[in-house]
Design a protein around this motif. Structure first.
Motif, PDB file in Angstrom:
ATOM      1  N   SER A  78      96.928 -60.578 -80.658  1.00 41.46           N
ATOM      2  CA  SER A  78      98.160 -60.792 -80.247  1.00 41.46           C
ATOM      3  C   SER A  78      98.583 -62.169 -80.305  1.00 41.46           C
ATOM      4  CB  SER A  78      98.083 -60.052 -78.709  1.00 41.46           C
ATOM      5  OG  SER A  78      97.478 -60.696 -77.985  1.00 41.46           O
ATOM      6  N   LEU A  79     100.501 -62.530 -80.382  1.00 38.02           N
ATOM      7  CA  LEU A  79     100.980 -63.910 -79.964  1.00 38.02           C
ATOM      8  C   LEU A  79     101.126 -63.985 -78.219  1.00 38.02           C
ATOM      9  CD1 LEU A  79     102.935 -63.441 -83.269  1.00 38.02           C
ATOM     10  CD2 LEU A  79     100.150 -64.591 -82.855  1.00 38.02           C
ATOM     11  N   ALA A  80     101.304 -65.701 -78.195  1.00 38.96           N
ATOM     12  CA  ALA A  80     101.837 -65.770 -76.556  1.00 38.96           C
ATOM     13  C   ALA A  80     103.413 -65.340 -76.498  1.00 38.96           C
ATOM     14  CB  ALA A  80     101.369 -66.879 -76.600  1.00 38.96           C
ATOM     15  N   PRO A  81     103.678 -65.171 -75.480  1.00 40.02           N
ATOM     16  CA  PRO A  81     105.186 -64.976 -75.664  1.00 40.02           C
ATOM     17  C   PRO A  81     106.535 -65.647 -76.371  1.00 40.02           C
ATOM     18  CG  PRO A  81     103.794 -64.741 -73.462  1.00 40.02           C
ATOM     19  CD  PRO A  81     103.340 -65.755 -74.548  1.00 40.02           C
ATOM     20  N   GLY A  82     107.151 -65.856 -77.162  1.00 44.71           N
ATOM     21  CA  GLY A  82     108.303 -65.589 -77.661  1.00 44.71           C
ATOM     22  C   GLY A  82     108.562 -66.318 -78.806  1.00 44.71           C
ATOM     23  N   TRP A  83     106.540 -66.143 -79.199  1.00 42.85           N
ATOM     24  CA  TRP A  83     106.619 -66.471 -81.017  1.00 42.85           C
ATOM     25  C   TRP A  83     106.496 -64.929 -81.255  1.00 42.85           C
ATOM     26  CZ3 TRP A  83     104.593 -70.502 -82.478  1.00 42.85           C
ATOM     27  CH2 TRP A  83     104.903 -71.761 -82.034  1.00 42.85           C
ATOM     28  N   PHE A  84     107.038 -64.768 -83.086  1.00 38.71           N
ATOM     29  CA  PHE A  84     106.082 -63.466 -83.885  1.00 38.71           C
ATOM     30  C   PHE A  84     105.807 -63.892 -85.168  1.00 38.71           C
ATOM     31  CE2 PHE A  84     111.251 -66.058 -83.276  1.00 38.71           C
ATOM     32  CZ  PHE A  84     110.882 -65.899 -84.536  1.00 38.71           C
ATOM     33  N   THR A  85     105.884 -63.820 -86.090  1.00 39.67           N
ATOM     34  CA  THR A  85     105.203 -63.569 -87.097  1.00 39.67           C
ATOM     35  C   THR A  85     106.734 -63.197 -87.956  1.00 39.67           C
ATOM     36  OG1 THR A  85     103.689 -63.094 -86.727  1.00 39.67           O
ATOM     37  CG2 THR A  85     103.289 -62.651 -88.438  1.00 39.67           C
ATOM     38  N   LEU A  86     106.570 -63.811 -89.343  1.00 46.57           N
ATOM     39  CA  LEU A  86     107.716 -63.719 -90.504  1.00 46.57           C
ATOM     40  C   LEU A  86     106.859 -62.510 -91.321  1.00 46.57           C
ATOM     41  CD1 LEU A  86     109.229 -66.968 -90.752  1.00 46.57           C
ATOM     42  CD2 LEU A  86     109.681 -64.858 -89.446  1.00 46.57           C
ATOM     43  N   PRO A  87     107.147 -62.280 -92.047  1.00 45.59           N
ATOM     44  CA  PRO A  87     106.469 -61.068 -93.564  1.00 45.59           C
ATOM     45  C   PRO A  87     105.555 -62.129 -94.361  1.00 45.59           C
ATOM     46  CG  PRO A  87     109.139 -60.764 -93.363  1.00 45.59           C
ATOM     47  CD  PRO A  87     108.994 -61.634 -92.402  1.00 45.59           C
ATOM     48  N   ARG A  88     104.872 -61.803 -94.706  1.00 45.73           N
ATOM     49  CA  ARG A  88     103.781 -62.327 -95.427  1.00 45.73           C
ATOM     50  C   ARG A  88     104.600 -62.105 -97.489  1.00 45.73           C
ATOM     51  NH1 ARG A  88      98.626 -62.811 -95.648  1.00 45.73           N
ATOM     52  NH2 ARG A  88      97.243 -62.698 -93.448  1.00 45.73           N
ATOM     53  N   LEU A  89     104.648 -63.220 -97.518  1.00 43.44           N
ATOM     54  CA  LEU A  89     104.401 -63.612 -99.212  1.00 43.44           C
ATOM     55  C   LEU A  89     104.572 -62.226-100.380  1.00 43.44           C
ATOM     56  CD1 LEU A  89     105.705 -66.317 -98.019  1.00 43.44           C
ATOM     57  CD2 LEU A  89     105.231 -66.899-100.105  1.00 43.44           C
ATOM     58  N   PRO A  90     105.608 -61.602-101.325  1.00 44.73           N
ATOM     59  CA  PRO A  90     104.553 -60.572-101.706  1.00 44.73           C
ATOM     60  C   PRO A  90     103.792 -61.314-102.372  1.00 44.73           C
ATOM     61  CG  PRO A  90     107.231 -61.461-102.367  1.00 44.73           C
ATOM     62  CD  PRO A  90     106.821 -62.169-100.984  1.00 44.73           C
ATOM     63  N   GLN A  91     103.262 -60.107-103.159  1.00 45.18           N
ATOM     64  CA  GLN A  91     102.055 -60.104-104.079  1.00 45.18           C
ATOM     65  C   GLN A  91     103.015 -60.988-105.325  1.00 45.18           C
ATOM     66  OE1 GLN A  91      99.576 -57.552-105.458  1.00 45.18           O
ATOM     67  NE2 GLN A  91      98.854 -57.569-103.026  1.00 45.18           N
ATOM     68  N   GLY A  92     102.535 -61.883-106.296  1.00 44.51           N
ATOM     69  CA  GLY A  92     103.095 -62.068-107.750  1.00 44.51           C
ATOM     70  C   GLY A  92     104.786 -63.627-107.020  1.00 44.51           C
TER      71      GLY A  92
END
Length: 242
Positions: A78-92
């Motif tokens: 899990s991430l600390a409060p206030g942080w969020f993850t962006l989607p991964r780059l697509p393959q290729g």
């Protein structure tokens, strides 16, 4: 008195561990507190109350957020409060970005105030780039977002991205992502106002100013420089903008 050397006691205090003979304090909590606060508490013996894990953060916690490093994703789910993850780059995505300006990721922050566009490297731009567009309504101060990602050697890279209102169009900044690999994951913090007491390391500021790709981002750094009380960081920004 506690057991062990001063170094051992400081390490146990910093990491939140306790001696086998001393029960943990019920009021102590490390999760959600900034690195600066944890270091201060470890050497002064102060107790840190457990931070809230749900609901809105208090104003003082928000002002500390840009200097707070993202958690080690390899050790924590899990991430600390206030942080969020962006989607991964697509393959290729490397092939798709051959033209030099392809948008590989377009995502928004959980509160909808920020838009992130990750562009791929091309012939004239060998590194990935990030365009950050913010809703700055209600504030006349620069807003700061922190972007984090694992570097080539596995260490966490933190990039400070300031945004200010512009005369025309939406407020946006455009930066390089040095050392970013297409297989890595980008993590970002919520945007918060810069204050005179905002604190980052000189190395983080130097790398972040050097990553600016357009005049709007450099202007944002000039306004950040005028707000900061730390003369050392002001000098770092001056050198980076020359």
């Amino acid at each position: 008195m506690t057991t062990g050397s001063v170094i051992a006691r400081s390490w146990r205090s910093f990491t939140g561990r306790t001696s086998a003979h001393i029960p943990p304090s019920p009021g102590r909590g490390w999760h959600g507190h900034t690195l600066r606060r944890r270091v201060w508490a470890s050497f002064t013996g102060a107790e840190l109350r457990p931070a809230r894990s749900h609901g809105p953060l208090p104003d003082e916690a928000l002002l500390d957020l840009p200097s707070q490093p993202a958690p080690d994703r390899s050790r924590s789910g899990s991430l600390a409060p206030g942080w969020f993850t962006l989607p991964r780059l697509p393959q290729g995505s490397g092939l798709a970005a051959a033209g030099g300006d392809s948008v590989l990721i377009e995502a928004s922050s959980p509160d909808g105030r920020a838009r992130f566009l990750v562009r791929g490297p091309g012939i004239t731009a060998p590194e990935h780039r990030l365009e950050l567009i913010l809703d700055t309504a209600g504030t006349d101060r620069p807003l700061m977002t922190v972007v984090s990602y694992p570097g080539p050697d596995g260490t966490e890279q933190l990039l400070l991205v300031p945004v200010v209102r512009g005369r025309f169009g939406p407020p946006a900044s455009y930066v390089r992502l040095p050392g970013f690999d297409a297989a890595a994951t980008l993590t970002a913090s919520g945007a918060v106002p810069v204050t005179p007491n905002s604190s980052w390391t000189a190395a983080q500021v130097a790398a972040s100013v050097g990553a600016a790709l357009n005049d709007a981002t450099r202007e944002a750094w000039r306004q950040v420089r005028e707000l900061l009380a730390d003369e050392g960081l002001q000098a770092v920004i001056d050198r980076g903008l020359r």
